[in-house]
Design an enzyme around this catalytic site. Sequence first.
Site, PDB file in Angstrom:
ATOM      1  N   ASP A 500      -3.950   1.848   3.872  1.00  0.00           N
ATOM      2  CA  ASP A 500      -2.536   1.960   4.246  1.00  0.00           C
ATOM      3  C   ASP A 500      -1.641   1.393   3.157  1.00  0.00           C
ATOM      4  OD1 ASP A 500      -3.323   3.092   6.589  1.00  0.00           O
ATOM      5  OD2 ASP A 500      -3.029   1.282   7.829  1.00  0.00           O
ATOM      6  N   GLU A 526      -3.085  11.406   3.989  1.00  0.00           N
ATOM      7  CA  GLU A 526      -2.725  10.958   2.657  1.00  0.00           C
ATOM      8  C   GLU A 526      -1.916  12.006   1.902  1.00  0.00           C
ATOM      9  OE1 GLU A 526      -6.970  12.601   2.377  1.00  0.00           O
ATOM     10  OE2 GLU A 526      -5.682  11.590   3.833  1.00  0.00           O
TER      11      GLU A 526
END
Length: 611
Positions: A500, A526
Site C-alpha cells: 500500500d 495497482e
Amino acid sequence: MLLYSESPSQLKIILLLGQDVDSASLIQVIHSTDLPCVIQECRDFQQLDQLINNSPEAFDALIIDLTESHLKYMQQLAHMINHLPVVILAPTGCENWVKHAVQLKCEHFLIKDAADGFLSLLPMLLLHAINDNREQIARTEAELNMMEHRLSLSQIVEGSPVASFVIDCNHIVTHWNTACELITGKKAFEMIGTKRQWEAFYPVERPVLADLMLDDALKQNVDILYKGKVQVTNNICDVFEAEDFFSQYGEHGRWIYFTATPIRDACGKIVGAMETLQDVSLRHEVEEALQASKAFLAQIVDGSSVATFVIDRNHTVTHWNRACEALTGLAAKDVIGTQQQWRAFYPSERPVMADLILNGAMADDVDQFYHGKFRSSRLIDGVFEAEDFFAHFGAEGKWVFFTAAPLRDLDGKVVGAIETLQDMNERRLAEEALKASEARYRDLSITDGMTGLFNSRHFYESIDKELERARRYGRSLSLLLMDVDNFKKVNDLYGHLEGDKVLQSLALVIRDCLRDMDSAYRYGGEEFIVILPETRSVDAINVAERLRQRFADQIQRPSAELAIHCTISIGVSQFVVGDDAQSLVKRADEGTYQAKHQGKNCVVWVEHKGI
C-alpha cells in the site's frame, strides 16, 4: 321758498307759515341766538310735502306758525312728518287749536304773546324738542334691537341641534332647547325662569360652568369644581370647554363635552352666558376600544417569543418587545418614541425593512438596500422577507431572518409597519455543517481512500465529459494507463501494508507531475489512469516518461535497513473522432500490456488503427 343759511354742521329746520305772515322777525330771533341752523320756509302743506320728500338729508325739526287753515291739515301732517319733532306757535286766545294739535302728538308749543316774549323761549324749546325726539328714536331703536337680538338668540338656541341653555345676569334660565331636554331629561318648562340649572347635572346645588363665567369666578373656582377638566377653547379666549362623565344620564351614564360662552351687551358688559352640551360617549367608547386594542396589541407583541418591533406612520417606534431587546442588544427604553430603529442593525442611519414598507417601497426600492438577500412573501402581498448576517449581534454575530409587513386602518391606508426577526444562527450552522458533510461525503464517494486520488467510478463520469468537450470543440485529449511492475512480488515479500505504501508513493509522484486541468484516478488494484485534456500524444508521452522516471527514482523502504526501487509500465492513447471511453481506455491498456512484454519500466503509445 327761501334758503337763509347753509352749513353741514348746522341744524336743518322747516318753518311753516301762513300765507300773509311775516317771518323776518321770527327768523331773526332764531339766528340771534347761539343756535346754528339752516332754515327753510314754506307757506302751505303742498310745499311742505315736496320739501320733506325731495330733500336728500333729513330735517331736524318743524316750526309751525299755527293758523286756522293749518288745523284742517293737522291729521295729514301727523302722517307726513313721521318722527320729525314739531314746535307749535299758537296765537293768544287759540288754546283750543293747541289742544287739537297736542292730540295729534304735537307736544311742544308756545303761545305768541303781544310783547313777543315767546321768541326768547323759542330756541330753548326747539333744542328741547330735538333732543327729546332723538332720545326717543334712540330708545325705540335700542328696544327694537333688543327684541330682535332676543328673538334671534331664541331662534338660534331653539333651532340648534346642539343641546344649549342660556342664563341671564341673575343666573336665571332664559332658554333651554329641545336638544338640552333630550340629553338632560329636564324639560324647558321646569327650568326656564328658575336658577335650578344645576339639577340637570349634579345631585346637590353648585355652580355650573355658565354660572362661573357669569360671576367672573371661573379662574378662582375651576380647580375646585372642575379640576383638570377645563381649558380655554383654541383661538377663542372667552370660551371655556370641559369634559366629564355624568352617571345619571342614560342607562350607563354619558360623557358630555360642554362649553360656556359669555353674552355681552353693546358696551361689552357680560349680561348672560350660554352653555352647550354634546354627548361624546361614542367617541369615548371608540377611544377606550382603541386603547384596549393598543393594549391587546402591546401584549401580543411584548409577549411574543419572536423579536418584533412596530413603527407608526411617522416612522416612530411604538413597540420593541423583550425578544427584540435580547436579539439586538438594544433596550426598548432607548428606542421607543424615536426614529432610531436603524441603530439596532447598522452603524449609520439608513432605512430598515419596515421603513421601506411604510414608504410603499416596491421590489426595486428594497433591492437597493437588500440586494440578493430578500424576496417577496409567498403568502401576503406587500410583505418582504430577507436574511442577512449582523456582525454585532452577540459575541460572534448572527444570521437573522426578518420580515416586514404594513399595518393598515379600516380604509386600507398604511398607518404603520411591523417587523419580525428570527435568530437563524443555529439553522445556518446546521446548514453549513450539512453542506460540509455533503461535500465530504461526495469527496469520499469519488475518492480512493488509500491513495487520495479519484476512484474508478468518478473516472467514467469525468472521461465522458472530457470526450464530449473534445468532440464539440475539436480539442486534443490523451490518456495514460499505468501498472506497477512486479507488485504481487512486493506484497508477497514485504506484506500488503508495504505494498500500500508503494501505491501511495506512486500517487504522490502522479500529483507532482500533473497540471491543474489534469486528473488522476486509481483504476483498480495497482492500476492508475491519468486524463490529460488539451494534450497530444507526443506531449502525453513526455509526461508519461517524466512520471515513470520519477517513480523509478523513488526509494521504497520495506524496513529500516532495506531500500528498494519499484517501476511502472505506462500505456498512452490519444482521442480520435469516433472514440468513446471504452475504446480510448482499451488502447491505453494495450500499450501497458506491450510495455510489460518489452521488459517493463517503459512507455508505449498505441496508435488508432482505424477500420
